[in-house]
Design an enzyme around this catalytic site. Structure first.
Site, mmCIF file in Angstrom:
data_model
loop_
_atom_site.group_PDB
_atom_site.id
_atom_site.type_symbol
_atom_site.label_atom_id
_atom_site.label_comp_id
_atom_site.label_asym_id
_atom_site.label_seq_id
_atom_site.Cartn_x
_atom_site.Cartn_y
_atom_site.Cartn_z
ATOM 1 N N LYS A 1 32.704 43.915 39.947
ATOM 2 C CA LYS A 1 33.490 44.896 40.695
ATOM 3 C C LYS A 1 34.350 45.760 39.772
ATOM 4 O O LYS A 1 34.622 46.920 40.076
ATOM 5 C CB LYS A 1 34.378 44.143 41.691
ATOM 6 C CG LYS A 1 35.068 45.025 42.717
ATOM 7 C CD LYS A 1 35.756 44.148 43.747
ATOM 8 C CE LYS A 1 36.478 44.936 44.816
ATOM 9 N NZ LYS A 1 37.047 44.023 45.832
ATOM 10 N N ASP B 1 48.502 42.670 48.200
ATOM 11 C CA ASP B 1 47.165 42.086 48.019
ATOM 12 C C ASP B 1 46.807 42.013 46.536
ATOM 13 O O ASP B 1 46.398 43.012 45.941
ATOM 14 C CB ASP B 1 46.144 42.935 48.799
ATOM 15 C CG ASP B 1 44.719 42.404 48.678
ATOM 16 O OD1 ASP B 1 44.496 41.410 47.966
ATOM 17 O OD2 ASP B 1 43.819 42.996 49.309
ATOM 18 N N ASP C 1 33.522 41.040 52.576
ATOM 19 C CA ASP C 1 34.533 41.205 51.539
ATOM 20 C C ASP C 1 33.818 41.016 50.208
ATOM 21 O O ASP C 1 33.485 39.898 49.822
ATOM 22 C CB ASP C 1 35.647 40.155 51.739
ATOM 23 C CG ASP C 1 36.666 40.167 50.601
ATOM 24 O OD1 ASP C 1 36.567 41.035 49.707
ATOM 25 O OD2 ASP C 1 37.565 39.300 50.605
ATOM 26 N N GLU D 1 40.951 46.991 51.931
ATOM 27 C CA GLU D 1 41.234 45.560 52.031
ATOM 28 C C GLU D 1 42.581 45.231 52.682
ATOM 29 O O GLU D 1 42.629 44.395 53.592
ATOM 30 C CB GLU D 1 41.096 44.902 50.651
ATOM 31 C CG GLU D 1 39.621 44.770 50.262
ATOM 32 C CD GLU D 1 39.371 44.577 48.777
ATOM 33 O OE1 GLU D 1 40.343 44.342 48.033
ATOM 34 O OE2 GLU D 1 38.207 44.668 48.357
#
Lengths: 625, 182
Positions: free
Chosen positions: A87, A208, A25, A186
């Site tokens: 990211k 999420d 992850d 994800e």
């Protein structure tokens, strides 16, 4: 005639060793690595016992870098050389990065390619290289912990990541020396971990909200099949933004000017984060701030005030929720569970608002930080072939529509969002002017009508179209999206057969040459290392191809191959066996390609035989009709 | 019997060629087919296997989408009977239908000016849905006994259903815009 037995495709009859595989992850704030050991999926800790690795990289003047906890304190002390939340920069141009509203302390260098680079004490780096530095640490941790080389990894990406962001993530993994078996969304990973653990069935919503990205996916769980019905999100919305809202409030209260320095900004972000976390448990929190002039400011933030600050952001997550419900074609009362994932779902206001929206109590009993990595670890174990009989199957969708530019700067959609992947779709276009011999193809991703409002993925040209009157040529453009959500495009003029195709290398991605150069730069004896690695890779590939074809022929060669076909294949097999023993990697590649060609029809027949087998129980019905 | 991917979507799912379709059976078989062809089943296979798996899965997905949606299914059935509908040129000339269309379009355009735009949009969506259902019912009858006359009627129904689908998409788009304005 006796009935022939056909085994599952891709399943070797011989037992094989356990292959080391992990799920990663790669998060905005924290990263994790997980694997399946003795049947249980678990995250792996470093030597100090930390499971999470802060996604922070501190570049040092000696050319090296520190990653994770060691880099964390440098974030406020040496902000320019310490990259956080990288990211958010993946697959993005400089304008996109600046448009997010976050003030960044880095010095950007614009290069020839569209990929921005950050100037640090150790050199200039792109987001892909910085992410690779994080992945390398996780790779080392996994290999040390599992005691061997990793055969493959599954890396998770936000479901709402576009092609450029996905490709960049894959490039980062290549650069870190990882073999990516799959990019996994994800929320889908979270659903796997949650669903398998709870034996869940029915329609599930995964909400999420991570450090920098937001996804919502609706899945139908049915006997091990996880079918994503729709997904939506915002790839630049997360916990960072909640912190930023608190920072803005503090600045306003404390009378801090907008042009605050980078050190002060990082301290503010840190203090805002602490305040946010404190308000999860208590109704109010004290904030003490050291200002640049040495004086202190003290303030009190209540949960009520905090809720007001973050409400607009939470509201921004509800529009995508509404959209997924509509796209999935379901009603609210069909939803069995709403599962909360990502650190930001710890904020009580988020739980409250999401519960209100879905009219149900959202599930918060799983560790929102680890669940994505665990799901990826489970999928990695299966893809590595360690559980050949497993029922698990993940069916995902394309998050954003794909199309191309037509006259007037308009977007013509070729594949709509939420189409199940892999998908292949063709559309015909024609020339605009008499005698036009070339056509520029501009590949776009997004939902808006005007191309400027969407993401430009790539441009390429189809040349050599025979001169005809306007509208006479027939150009067929084919889009193919694989299971990772990555696109390749080809174009063909149908009357002449002129062809052009590209593996979409996004405008904000690295070229293959750049990646090779970076790989070389990271090795001491560059050219020899690259060559040795290339040869070894080709030999491994040759062995795999040989093993696969031998077991295939043993299984059903007699049934599916004529003698003539068999002898052509046998010849190609012995050629490859012979070449594989040598050191010419190009010759091995050629021999693999030849065997590939010789077995192409056979491979398709095998695949169709397995389809027939899957449908065998249903044939009777056909005869009745 | 061999599955031939190039010929018939129904055959892939071992379902009878018909407008009436058992959607539960279709979904069930879709999952079974995916188990057989999905690229993840070939993750440790050769490049060749993975390539074919991607192609086959794409074909299965395409076939599933075609059979699942009434409009796509109807178009596909017409195609199997040798009638190809060209989106640009093939439009209905039924004046009454076109008048209705115009009225609904006007209503859609006026939604933003309404006191309760979301409520008004919901009501209009329901009206569009009702109209669509009537056309789908007609298609059921028309495909129940295939004749040149019925196929011609079905073609006209498909043209109309295309209008309605387009309208429904625009309504959905507007709904998204309204949600963003909130």
């Amino acid at each position: 005639m006796a009935l022939l037995q056909i085994s599952e495709p891709g399943q070797s009859t011989a037992p094989h060793e356990h292959r080391l595989a992990v799920g990663i992850d790669l998060g905005t704030t924290n990263s994790l690595v997980a694997t399946v050991r003795s049947g249980t999926a678990e995250t792996l800790a470093d030597e100090q016992g930390h499971h999470t690795l802060p996604s922070i990289v501190h570049y040092l003047p000696d050319g090296g870098c520190k990653v994770g906890h060691e880099a964390r304190s440098a974030a406020t002390e040496d902000p320019q050389n310490t990259i956080v939340s990288v990211k958010r920069m993946m697959g993005r141009g400089l304008d996109d990065i600046r448009a997010t509203g976050h003030k960044l302390p880095y010095e950007f260098v614009q290069t020839d390619s569209a990929v921005p680079r950050i100037k640090t004490a150790a050199g200039e780096f792109s987001a892909v290289e910085i992410s690779a530095d994080i992945l390398k640490v996780l790779k080392q941790r996994a290999e040390a912990s599992l005691g061997g080389e990793l055969k493959g990894v599954v890396i998770t990406v936000p479901a709402y990541f576009d092609d450029a962001q996905r490709q960049s993530t894959k490039d980062a993994a290549t650069l870190a020396g990882l073999n990516v078996m799959r990019l996994l969304n994800e929320p889908t990973a979270a659903a796997v971990a949650y669903g398998l653990d709870h034996g869940a069935e029915g329609i599930h919503v995964i909400y999420d909200l991570g450090g920098g990205t937001f996804d919502v996916s609706i899945l139908r769980l049915h006997k091990g099949v996880f079918e994503v019905l729709a997904t939506a999100g915002d790839s630049a919305l997360g916990g960072d933004d909640l912190d930023k809202a608190v920072v803005d409030w503090i600045m306003q209260q404390a009378g801090i000017a907008d042009d605050v320095g980078h050190h002060q900004m990082r301290r503010l972000m840190r203090d805002a984060n602490t305040a946010k976390e404190a308000l999860t448990e208590s109704d109010s929190t004290e904030i003490t701030l050291e200002l640049d002039d040495g004086t202190h400011w003290q303030g009190n933030l209540t949960r009520e005030q905090f809720n007001e600050l973050v409400d607009p952001l939470i509201k921004k997550t509800l529009a995508p929720c509404r959209r997924t419900i509509r796209d999935a074609g379901i009603t609210l009362d069909e939803i069995s569970e709403v599962v909360m994932v990502g650190g930001s779902t710890r904020v009580p206001r988020v739980r409250e608002k999401v519960g209100e929206f879905f009219n149900t109590q959202p599930l918060v009993d799983i560790d929102p930080d680890k669940v994505v990595a665990i799901g990826a670890g489970i999928q990695a174990d299966i893809l590595a072939g360690n559980k050949p009989d497993d029922e698990l199957l993940l069916l995902d969708v394309l998050p954003l529509s794909l199309g191309l530019e037509t006259m007037g700067g308009l977007m013509e959609k070729v594949i709509n969002r939420n189409t199940p992947i892999p998908v292949s779709r063709a559309q015909d276009f024609t020339t605009f002017k008499d005698g036009q011999t070339a056509m520029a193809i501009h590949v776009i991703q997004g939902e808006r009508e005007l191309i400027d409002d969407n993401r430009s993925l790539a441009r390429f040209e189809l040349r050599g179209i025979p001169a005809m009157v306007a509208g006479a040529a027939r150009i067929r453009v084919t889009y193919q999206v694989d299971a990772d959500g990555l696109l390749s495009v080809s174009a063909r003029e149908e009357t002449s057969g002129v062809e052009s195709s590209i593996q979409v290398k996004p405008s904000y991605g690295l070229t293959d040459e750049e990646i090779t150069d970076m790989l070389k730069a990271s090795m001491s004896h560059a050219q020899e290392d690259v060559d040795a690695r290339g040869l070894r890779e080709k030999q491994v590939e040759a062995d795999r191809v040989l093993e696969a074809i031998n077991s295939a022929v043993a299984e059903d060669g007699a049934a599916l191959l004529s003698d003539a076909e068999r002898s052509v294949i046998d010849a190609a097999i012995s050629k490859l066996k012979q070449t594989r023993e040598g050191t010419d990697s190009r010759a091995i590649k050629q021999a693999i390609d030849e065997l590939d060609k010789a077995t192409a029809d056979y491979a398709e027949r095998r695949m169709d035989a397995s389809i027939n087998k899957a449908m065998a129980g249903h044939k009777i019905e056909e005869f009745e009709n | 019997m061999q599955v031939d991917f190039s010929q018939n979507h129904y055959q892939i799912f071992a379902l009878p060629v018909s407008f009436e379709i058992d959607l539960d059976a279709l979904a069930q078989r879709y999952r079974e087919l995916q188990r057989a062809v999905h690229p993840d089943k070939f993750a440790s296979g050769t490049d060749q296997e993975r390539r074919i798996a991607v192609q086959r899965t794409a074909q299965v997905n395409e076939a599933y989408d075609t059979l699942k949606q009434p409009l796509h299914r109807a178009r596909y059935l017409l195609q199997l009977n040798g009638i190809n509908i060209n989106d640009e040129t093939d439009t209905t000339v039924d004046m009454e239908f076109l008048m209705e269309q115009m009225e609904m379009r006007e209503k859609l355009a006026e939604i933003k000016t309404k006191d309760d735009p979301e409520g008004a949009l919901f009501d209009l969506s329901q009206v569009i849905q009702k109209h669509s259902n009537v056309i789908v019912d007609a298609l059921r009858t028309q495909f129940a006994s295939i004749s040149p006359e019925n196929l011609e009627l079905a073609r006209e129904s498909v043209r109309k259903l295309q209008f309605m689908t387009k309208l429904q998409q625009e309504a959905a788009q507007l709904d998204e815009e309204l949600a963003e304005l909130m």
